[in-house]
Design a protein around this motif. Structure first.
Motif, PDB file in Angstrom:
ATOM      1  N   GLU A 184       0.594  -1.139  -0.173  1.00  0.00           N
ATOM      2  CA  GLU A 184       0.396  -0.025  -0.035  1.00  0.00           C
ATOM      3  C   GLU A 184       0.764   1.421  -0.430  1.00  0.00           C
ATOM      4  O   GLU A 184       1.061   2.436  -0.645  1.00  0.00           O
ATOM      5  CB  GLU A 184      -1.064   0.191   1.616  1.00  0.00           C
ATOM      6  CG  GLU A 184      -2.389   1.015   0.992  1.00  0.00           C
ATOM      7  CD  GLU A 184      -2.901   1.131  -0.056  1.00  0.00           C
ATOM      8  OE1 GLU A 184      -3.366   2.077  -0.250  1.00  0.00           O
ATOM      9  OE2 GLU A 184      -3.268   0.003  -0.394  1.00  0.00           O
ATOM     10  N   ALA A 185       2.461   1.141   0.599  1.00  0.00           N
ATOM     11  CA  ALA A 185       2.702   2.747   1.050  1.00  0.00           C
ATOM     12  C   ALA A 185       3.284   2.926  -0.338  1.00  0.00           C
ATOM     13  O   ALA A 185       3.575   3.636  -0.532  1.00  0.00           O
ATOM     14  CB  ALA A 185       3.917   2.421   2.460  1.00  0.00           C
ATOM     15  N   ILE A 186       4.230   1.322  -0.889  1.00  0.00           N
ATOM     16  CA  ILE A 186       4.469   1.566  -2.574  1.00  0.00           C
ATOM     17  C   ILE A 186       3.669   2.671  -3.246  1.00  0.00           C
ATOM     18  O   ILE A 186       3.917   3.271  -4.361  1.00  0.00           O
ATOM     19  CB  ILE A 186       5.111   0.419  -3.018  1.00  0.00           C
ATOM     20  CG1 ILE A 186       6.323   0.172  -2.329  1.00  0.00           C
ATOM     21  CG2 ILE A 186       5.359   0.461  -3.946  1.00  0.00           C
ATOM     22  CD1 ILE A 186       6.347  -0.984  -2.373  1.00  0.00           C
ATOM     23  N   LEU A 187       2.309   2.091  -3.723  1.00  0.00           N
ATOM     24  CA  LEU A 187       0.974   2.220  -4.628  1.00  0.00           C
ATOM     25  C   LEU A 187       1.283   4.186  -4.159  1.00  0.00           C
ATOM     26  O   LEU A 187       0.749   5.259  -4.509  1.00  0.00           O
ATOM     27  CB  LEU A 187      -0.505   1.988  -4.272  1.00  0.00           C
ATOM     28  CG  LEU A 187      -0.537   0.430  -4.820  1.00  0.00           C
ATOM     29  CD1 LEU A 187      -0.766  -0.336  -4.649  1.00  0.00           C
ATOM     30  CD2 LEU A 187       0.436  -0.014  -5.981  1.00  0.00           C
ATOM     31  N   ALA A 188       1.110   4.475  -2.588  1.00  0.00           N
ATOM     32  CA  ALA A 188       1.171   5.320  -2.229  1.00  0.00           C
ATOM     33  C   ALA A 188       1.708   6.381  -2.821  1.00  0.00           C
ATOM     34  O   ALA A 188       2.039   7.688  -2.601  1.00  0.00           O
ATOM     35  CB  ALA A 188       0.663   5.742  -0.608  1.00  0.00           C
ATOM     36  N   VAL A 189       2.953   6.117  -3.073  1.00  0.00           N
ATOM     37  CA  VAL A 189       4.287   6.974  -2.793  1.00  0.00           C
ATOM     38  C   VAL A 189       4.026   7.854  -4.620  1.00  0.00           C
ATOM     39  O   VAL A 189       4.255   8.045  -5.620  1.00  0.00           O
ATOM     40  CB  VAL A 189       5.541   6.010  -3.320  1.00  0.00           C
ATOM     41  CG1 VAL A 189       6.799   6.875  -3.828  1.00  0.00           C
ATOM     42  CG2 VAL A 189       5.733   6.463  -1.820  1.00  0.00           C
ATOM     43  N   ASP A 190       3.595   7.232  -5.626  1.00  0.00           N
ATOM     44  CA  ASP A 190       3.087   6.963  -7.026  1.00  0.00           C
ATOM     45  C   ASP A 190       1.756   8.303  -6.236  1.00  0.00           C
ATOM     46  O   ASP A 190       1.860   9.191  -8.006  1.00  0.00           O
ATOM     47  CB  ASP A 190       2.912   6.046  -8.079  1.00  0.00           C
ATOM     48  CG  ASP A 190       3.477   4.841  -7.919  1.00  0.00           C
ATOM     49  OD1 ASP A 190       4.856   5.851  -8.227  1.00  0.00           O
ATOM     50  OD2 ASP A 190       3.395   3.989  -8.196  1.00  0.00           O
TER      51      ASP A 190
END
Length: 160
Positions: free
Chosen positions: A30-36
């Motif tokens: 989820e954090a990886i997706l949020a960075v985008d």
């Protein structure tokens, strides 16, 4: 606003974190997706936030997901917040732990800031001396803040 502290506070679809054996995979994805979605200067806040809400305060382990997240922060020019709340909540270290900060640096990151996760005036700056000491100990010479949409360095290591 000069900058934002970006963070992920939940594991999607799982309101009861105590029932999950290992929430870190879902959280890190989820954090990886949020960075985008980040489109302004800022810092990713208290990366291992979940430690405060899961049994035994289990931190994430080194591995490909944490590396992907840290590399995404580096490539998207998003800094990493060294949040002192880990000390404030009795976890014994900052959030994220020093090994995560060191890994971020190894992967090319350099945009660190210090935050106290203050929700009350008395908490502002709490444990910042410990954070500076930890960062100096791993060789960090400056932390950053933002002004007018740009990262600005602030020296924390004495000139030799």
């Amino acid at each position: 606003m000069d900058y934002y502290i970006y963070s992920v506070h939940t594991v999607p679809g799982r309101p009861d974190l105590k029932s999950l054996e290992d929430p870190w995979e879902i959280y890190l994805k989820e954090a990886i997706l949020a960075v985008d979605l980040i489109d302004r200067p800022g810092f990713f806040g208290h990366l291992d936030f979940l430690r405060r809400h899961i049994p035994f305060g289990r931190p994430p382990k080194p591995g490909p997901l944490i590396d992907r997240l840290l590399m995404k922060l580096v490539s998207n020019h998003v800094g990493l917040e060294v949040n002192t709340s880990g000390w404030m909540y009795g976890l014994g270290d900052p959030s994220p732990q020093s090994w995560v900060i060191e890994r971020y640096l190894e992967l090319g990151g350099n945009l660190l800031t210090i935050g106290s996760d203050s929700h009350r005036a008395l908490q502002v700056g709490k444990y910042s001396v410990q954070a500076v000491s930890l960062l100096r100990g791993i060789g960090v010479k400056e932390v950053f803040y933002c002004e007018n949409g740009s990262y600005v360095p602030f020296r924390i290591l004495e000139e030799e």
